[in-house]
Design an enzyme around this catalytic site. Structure first.
Site, mmCIF file in Angstrom:
data_model
loop_
_atom_site.group_PDB
_atom_site.id
_atom_site.type_symbol
_atom_site.label_atom_id
_atom_site.label_comp_id
_atom_site.label_asym_id
_atom_site.label_seq_id
_atom_site.Cartn_x
_atom_site.Cartn_y
_atom_site.Cartn_z
ATOM 1 N N TYR A 1 0.847 -1.202 0.000
ATOM 2 C CA TYR A 1 0.000 0.000 0.000
ATOM 3 C C TYR A 1 0.878 1.246 0.000
ATOM 4 O O TYR A 1 0.601 2.212 -0.699
ATOM 5 C CB TYR A 1 -0.929 0.007 1.222
ATOM 6 C CG TYR A 1 -1.922 1.143 1.152
ATOM 7 C CD1 TYR A 1 -3.151 0.958 0.520
ATOM 8 C CD2 TYR A 1 -1.623 2.402 1.670
ATOM 9 C CE1 TYR A 1 -4.060 1.998 0.407
ATOM 10 C CE2 TYR A 1 -2.518 3.453 1.562
ATOM 11 C CZ TYR A 1 -3.733 3.250 0.933
ATOM 12 O OH TYR A 1 -4.621 4.283 0.825
ATOM 13 N N PHE B 1 -7.701 21.633 -24.445
ATOM 14 C CA PHE B 1 -8.010 20.212 -24.558
ATOM 15 C C PHE B 1 -9.234 19.971 -23.687
ATOM 16 O O PHE B 1 -9.417 20.604 -22.658
ATOM 17 C CB PHE B 1 -6.839 19.303 -24.160
ATOM 18 C CG PHE B 1 -7.210 17.865 -24.375
ATOM 19 C CD1 PHE B 1 -7.379 17.380 -25.665
ATOM 20 C CD2 PHE B 1 -7.487 17.026 -23.306
ATOM 21 C CE1 PHE B 1 -7.814 16.067 -25.877
ATOM 22 C CE2 PHE B 1 -7.918 15.722 -23.513
ATOM 23 C CZ PHE B 1 -8.075 15.241 -24.802
ATOM 24 N N THR B 2 -10.061 19.031 -24.119
ATOM 25 C CA THR B 2 -11.380 18.819 -23.505
ATOM 26 C C THR B 2 -11.327 18.666 -21.980
ATOM 27 O O THR B 2 -11.915 19.465 -21.246
ATOM 28 C CB THR B 2 -12.027 17.575 -24.131
ATOM 29 O OG1 THR B 2 -11.102 16.479 -24.033
ATOM 30 C CG2 THR B 2 -12.365 17.808 -25.602
ATOM 31 N N ASP C 1 1.440 20.398 -20.142
ATOM 32 C CA ASP C 1 0.774 19.124 -20.368
ATOM 33 C C ASP C 1 1.788 18.296 -21.147
ATOM 34 O O ASP C 1 1.971 18.492 -22.348
ATOM 35 C CB ASP C 1 -0.515 19.337 -21.175
ATOM 36 C CG ASP C 1 -1.279 18.040 -21.372
ATOM 37 O OD1 ASP C 1 -0.669 16.963 -21.240
ATOM 38 O OD2 ASP C 1 -2.487 18.105 -21.664
ATOM 39 N N LYS D 1 -0.256 7.734 -23.018
ATOM 40 C CA LYS D 1 0.226 8.047 -24.370
ATOM 41 C C LYS D 1 1.703 7.662 -24.469
ATOM 42 O O LYS D 1 2.016 6.497 -24.499
ATOM 43 C CB LYS D 1 0.016 9.535 -24.691
ATOM 44 C CG LYS D 1 -1.400 9.877 -25.132
ATOM 45 C CD LYS D 1 -2.353 9.966 -23.994
ATOM 46 C CE LYS D 1 -3.651 10.631 -24.350
ATOM 47 N NZ LYS D 1 -4.553 10.709 -23.183
ATOM 48 N N ARG E 1 -13.365 15.622 -33.550
ATOM 49 C CA ARG E 1 -12.681 16.691 -32.831
ATOM 50 C C ARG E 1 -13.134 17.996 -33.466
ATOM 51 O O ARG E 1 -12.410 18.637 -34.212
ATOM 52 C CB ARG E 1 -11.151 16.541 -32.937
ATOM 53 C CG ARG E 1 -10.568 15.317 -32.272
ATOM 54 C CD ARG E 1 -10.319 15.403 -30.784
ATOM 55 N NE ARG E 1 -11.457 15.227 -29.908
ATOM 56 C CZ ARG E 1 -11.362 14.809 -28.642
ATOM 57 N NH1 ARG E 1 -10.194 14.463 -28.132
ATOM 58 N NH2 ARG E 1 -12.414 14.744 -27.888
ATOM 59 N N PHE F 1 -18.966 14.755 -26.077
ATOM 60 C CA PHE F 1 -18.545 13.899 -27.193
ATOM 61 C C PHE F 1 -18.434 12.437 -26.809
ATOM 62 O O PHE F 1 -18.588 11.563 -27.647
ATOM 63 C CB PHE F 1 -17.199 14.394 -27.765
ATOM 64 C CG PHE F 1 -16.100 14.457 -26.735
ATOM 65 C CD1 PHE F 1 -15.958 15.567 -25.922
ATOM 66 C CD2 PHE F 1 -15.227 13.395 -26.577
ATOM 67 C CE1 PHE F 1 -14.963 15.621 -24.962
ATOM 68 C CE2 PHE F 1 -14.219 13.431 -25.618
ATOM 69 C CZ PHE F 1 -14.094 14.548 -24.800
HETATM 70 N N1 F0G Z 1 -4.047 16.102 -22.117
HETATM 71 C C1 F0G Z 1 -4.045 15.734 -23.397
HETATM 72 C C2 F0G Z 1 -3.322 16.565 -24.405
HETATM 73 C C3 F0G Z 1 -4.737 14.585 -23.792
HETATM 74 O O1 F0G Z 1 -4.733 14.246 -25.075
HETATM 75 C C4 F0G Z 1 -5.425 13.826 -22.819
HETATM 76 C C5 F0G Z 1 -6.193 12.655 -23.206
HETATM 77 C C6 F0G Z 1 -5.401 14.251 -21.500
HETATM 78 C C7 F0G Z 1 -4.686 15.388 -21.181
HETATM 79 C C8 F0G Z 1 -6.147 13.537 -20.412
HETATM 80 O O2 F0G Z 1 -5.506 12.360 -20.081
HETATM 81 O O3 F0G Z 1 -7.101 10.560 -20.814
HETATM 82 O O4 F0G Z 1 -5.186 10.087 -19.270
HETATM 83 O O5 F0G Z 1 -7.150 11.366 -18.483
HETATM 84 N N2 F0G Z 1 -6.443 12.369 -24.394
HETATM 85 C C9 F0G Z 1 -7.083 11.189 -24.905
HETATM 86 C C10 F0G Z 1 -7.209 11.305 -26.397
HETATM 87 C C11 F0G Z 1 -8.335 10.800 -24.226
HETATM 88 O O6 F0G Z 1 -7.796 10.395 -26.995
HETATM 89 O O7 F0G Z 1 -6.713 12.261 -26.983
HETATM 90 P P1 F0G Z 1 -6.286 11.025 -19.641
#
Ligand code: F0G
Length: 472
Positions: free
Chosen positions: A85, A137-138, A228, A271, A395, A462
Site C-alpha cells: 500500500y 483540450f477537452t 501538459d 500516451k 474533434r 462527445f
Molecule cells: N491532455 C491531453 C493533451 C490529452 O490528449 C489527454 C487525453 C489528456 C490530457 C487527459 O488524459 O485521458 O489520461 O485522463 N487524451 C485522450 C485522447 C483521451 O484520446 O486524446 P487522460
C-alpha cells in the site's frame, strides 16, 4: 518562420526507408465485419464511435491513449510489481525515470492524466482567474473551469488554419499573451497551460525557441508555466527535425531541455509513456508539492501509488526509458506520416503539416455542403466506420461543447475527424487499408447529409452524445 515541405522519413534521415525498431512476439486477432453488421452496430451506438463495442471494430484509431503495445521488458516489469500500500519500490523507479528524463524534482502519481489535471487545477486556480493556453483540450479545460478558472486560447493564429504549413503550429502567440496579461493584470493569471504536440490543433509541435521565450516572458510577470507533457516525445522529434541547432541532439536531451523552461507538468502516461493506464504530476516547488501530495490521498490514492498498481508504475518507468529512444520516436512519427502521405497523394483534405500522433481529416473541406450544426466531423467518423470498420473520433463542434456562460455551442474553427495511431500496434498494411477506406468515403462525400444530436450529456458530451442520421 520558413514554410516546410514535409519530407519522407527516408529523405530526412538519409536512408532508403525507416522501419520499426522492434518485432512482433504476440498477436491479437481482429476481424472484419460485414456492412450490415456495422450498420446495426453504428445505429445502436447512436452514431458515436465512443459507444461502439471494440469487438465490432476492425482497425481501432479511436485514440492513442492506453492503446500502446507494451514491450517484453514492460510485461516482465509487471511481474515485479510490489503491491505494498505504501512505499512500493516501483513508485521510486517511476520517480527516478521522471526525474531523469523530464527533470522535475517532485512527483505525485495519479490514475491517469485527468486525475493530475484535477489536482493541479484545484491547487493553483483561484476562482475568477484566467488560464491562457495553446488551444484547449477537452478534459484539461473542464478541470480548469470546474476550479473556477476561464481558459483563454493564445495559440498562434496559424494553428486554426488546417492548410497553413507553419512548422510549429503549437506555438504560443507571445504578443497576444502579453497584451492579455497587461489587460487583466498578472495576478488574475493562474498559470500558462502549455501543451506539446497540441492535440486539438492536429498534433502540432511547440518550438524550443517559443517555450524559452514564453518562460522569460512569464518570469517577468511572476506567472508559472505548467506543461501538459502528454506526447512530448513526439514534440521533441519535431524540434530535432525542424529547429536550427537540434539536428544532432538526442530526443532525450531535447525533452529535458524543453521541460526545464516549465515549472511543472501533468501527464497522461497512457500516451507516450507506453502504458495502458497511469498518470503523474511533477513540480519543482516544494510547497506546491506538499499541497498536491496531500490532495492526492483524497482523490486518487496514497501518494506512492495514486490509483495505479505497483506493476503499472514499473511498466511506466520502463516505458519512459523506451519512449525517449530516437529510433522508436522516428518510427512512431514515421508511421503517422506514412498514412498522411497516402492521403495527401489522393488529395484528401487533412491537417498539414502531418502531426505527431494522428491524422486529422478536415471535415469542413471534406463535406463543404454540411454546416457545422450538422456535425460534419461526427458524420465523417460514422461514415468511415460504416465503410470499413475503421474507428476514428470527432474533434470539432461536439468536442468543443457549450460555452458555460451562454449555453450555446462553441464553434471551433477546426472541424476534424481524428485517426489516432496507437503506438507499436498496427502495421503499414493496416495504414494502407485505412487510407483506401478514407478515399472511398471521400469519393462518396456528396451523398452524405449529416447528423442531428438526440441526446446530450452535461459534461464532455462527445463521449456519450447520441445522434441520428438526417435522411431528407
Ligand atoms: N491532455 C491531453 C493533451 C490529452 O490528449 C489527454 C487525453 C489528456 C490530457 C487527459 O488524459 O485521458 O489520461 O485522463 N487524451 C485522450 C485522447 C483521451 O484520446 O486524446 P487522460
Amino acid at each position: 518562420m520558413p514554410q516546410i515541405v514535409p519530407k519522407t522519413m527516408g529523405q530526412q534521415f538519409g536512408r532508403r526507408s525507416w522501419a520499426e525498431p522492434w518485432k512482433i512476439k504476440m498477436v491479437e486477432p481482429i476481424h472484419m465485419t460485414t456492412r450490415e453488421e456495422r450498420e446495426r452496430a453504428m445505429a445502436e451506438a447512436g452514431y458515436n464511435t465512443f459507444l461502439l463495442r471494440s469487438q465490432d471494430v476492425y482497425i481501432d484509431l479511436l485514440t492513442d491513449s492506453g492503446t500502446s503495445a507494451m514491450s517484453d521488458r514492460q510485461w516482465s516489469g509487471l511481474m515485479l510489481g510490489d503491491e505494498a500500500y505504501a512505499g512500493s519500490r516501483n513508485f521510486y523507479h517511476m520517480v527516478e525515470a521522471i526525474q531523469e528524463h523530464y527533470g522535475y524534482k517532485y512527483v505525485v502519481p495519479t490514475h491517469q492524466g485527468r486525475g493530475a489535471e484535477h489536482l493541479i487545477s484545484q491547487a493553483v486556480i483561484q476562482p475568477g482567474q484566467i488560464v491562457p493556453g495553446n488551444m484547449y483540450f477537452t478534459t484539461t479545460r473542464l478541470h480548469q473551469e470546474l476550479a473556477g478558472g476561464k481558459f483563454v486560447d493564445v495559440i498562434i493564429p496559424e494553428a486554426h488554419d488546417p492548410t497553413d504549413l507553419h512548422p510549429f503550429k503549437g506555438n504560443v502567440d507571445l504578443a497576444k499573451l502579453e497584451s492579455l496579461i497587461q489587460e487583466v493584470g498578472a495576478d488574475k493569471v493562474a498559470y500558462i497551460s502549455l501543451a506539446g504536440t497540441v492535440n486539438m490543433a492536429g498534433g502540432q509541435p511547440v518550438s524550443m525557441a517559443n517555450v524559452k521565450a514564453l518562460k522569460a516572458l512569464c518570469d517577468r510577470y511572476g506567472i508559472p508555466v505548467y506543461l501538459d507533457a502528454t506526447r512530448m516525445m513526439e514534440n521533441a522529434f519535431f524540434i530535432q527535425e525542424r529547429e536550427e541547432g537540434y539536428q544532432d541532439k538526442p530526443i532525450a536531451a531535447i525533452l529535458k531541455e524543453f521541460c526545464s523552461y516549465t515549472d511543472g507538468a501533468w501527464m497522461s502516461a497512457k500516451k507516450d509513456n507506453l502504458v495502458n493506464i497511469g498518470g503523474w504530476l511533477a513540480v519543482n516547488d516544494q510547497q506546491l508539492f506538499d499541497r498536491l501530495r496531500n490532495m492526492v490521498v483524497v482523490y486518487e490514492g496514497l501518494h506512492t501509488y495514486g490509483g495505479m498498481a505497483g506493476r503499472d508504475m514499473e511498466a511506466l518507468a520502463i516505458g519512459i526509458r523506451e519512449a525517449v529512444q530516437d529510433d522508436y520516436v522516428r518510427a512512431r512519427v514515421g508511421q503517422v506520416r506514412y498514412l498522411g502521405e497516402l492521403l495527401m497523394d489522393w488529395d484528401v483534405p487533412i491537417v498539414q503539416p502531418v502531426g505527431g500522433h494522428a491524422i486529422f481529416l478536415d471535415a469542413k473541406r471534406f463535406y463543404p455542403h454540411l454546416p457545422q450544426d450538422l456535425f460534419p466531423a461526427q458524420t465523417l467518423a460514422a461514415e468511415l466506420y460504416l465503410d470499413s470498420g475503421v474507428r476514428g473520433m470527432e474533434r470539432g463542434i461536439v468536442s468543443a461543447g457549450r460555452d458555460p456562460e451562454t449555453g450555446q455551442h462553441r464553434y471551433p474553427a477546426l472541424e476534424l475527424t481524428r485517426l489516432a495511431i496507437p503506438r507499436r500496434v498496427y502495421t503499414q498494411a493496416h495504414m494502407d487499408v485505412v487510407a483506401e477506406s478514407v478515399k472511398a468515403v471521400y469519393d462518396n462525400r456528396e451523398q452524405v447529409r449529416g447528423l442531428r444530436m438526440v441526446y446530450e450529456p452535461e459534461y464532455l458530451r462527445f463521449f456519450q452524445a447520441r445522434f441520428e442520421p438526417i435522411t431528407e
